[in-house]
Enzyme design. Sequence first.
Site, short mmCIF file in Angstrom:
data_model
loop_
_atom_site.label_atom_id
_atom_site.label_comp_id
_atom_site.label_asym_id
_atom_site.label_seq_id
_atom_site.Cartn_x
_atom_site.Cartn_y
_atom_site.Cartn_z
N GLY A 22 0.82 -1.21 0.00
CA GLY A 22 0.00 0.00 0.00
C GLY A 22 0.85 1.25 0.00
N ASN A 23 0.21 2.38 0.21
CA ASN A 23 0.94 3.64 0.29
C ASN A 23 0.29 4.54 1.33
OD1 ASN A 23 -1.06 5.51 -1.09
ND2 ASN A 23 -0.83 3.91 -2.64
N ARG A 24 0.88 5.68 1.57
CA ARG A 24 0.47 6.51 2.69
C ARG A 24 -0.58 7.56 2.35
NH1 ARG A 24 4.18 6.68 7.03
NH2 ARG A 24 4.05 8.93 7.14
N SER A 25 -1.23 7.45 1.21
CA SER A 25 -2.25 8.43 0.88
C SER A 25 -3.47 8.28 1.79
CB SER A 25 -2.70 8.26 -0.57
OG SER A 25 -3.75 9.15 -0.85
#
Length: 232
Positions: free
Chosen positions: A33-36
């Site tokens: 995933g990512n931190r958005s």
Amino acid sequence: AAAQHRTGDLSGRRIVVSAGGTREPLDPVRFLGNRSSGKQGIAIAEAARSRGAEVTLIAANLEVADPEGCDVRRVSTALELRDAVVAAAQGADVVVMAAAVADYRPVTVSDAKIKKDAGDGGLTLELVRNPDILAGLGSEPHSGTLLVGFAAETESDDEHLVELGRAKREAKGADLLVVNRVGWNEGFASDENAVVVIGAGGDVVTRAHGTKLSVAHDILDVVVSELTTTAR
Ligand code: CTP
Ligand code: CA
């Protein structure tokens, strides 16, 4: 600028906003995933709604509450996001790609939880490229639809940041590209943002900073002006 100037200036317009960050599964319990957080995209959806637009929000793993009055479609992976955006983009006046889309996904998704190997060796994951959703829309005729991309960059030098934005706008075939600086403590979970909007020819159309909602309105001011001047 005062919100009352903007009342109804998007009425009759249909806007698609993607927000959040995709998750690419590895097995039933893990993902890349990512931190958005999705906050800037949500703010654009909310702001567009309050200015009279009919808003479809393609929501990828949002960490914040759904905005009121929007048609929300939930997705998780980049491929699901692409299908939802492409379907919703049909006949839309504006598509805003604010979602952080994973550039790669695992080649295989294990049906069972991946177990540690005996011994203490590492693990290598094989990844494959995801389709570029914005570039896909930008490479097809889209005369009726204004395409707005985002670029989150860690570049600290302002001139270089703008250069990266110009190159990205060109490469994607977007009409507008919103560049913001991100870092370990900048951009993502924050309630504030600072952006540069790049337009046709690589011009810096506007710079905006403040709450994500006020930045959203400033971005939509550019959208409204584009919709009006190009008579879409
Ligand atoms: N984007 C997309 N599909 C992808 C990747 C990105 O539609 N597979 C969109 C994002 O939603 C954003 C814009 O493209 O609007 C720019 O995303 P970004 O990750 O900054 O650009 P990339 O082309 O992926 O380049 P980078 O190597 O810098 O990540
Ligand atoms: Ca990327």
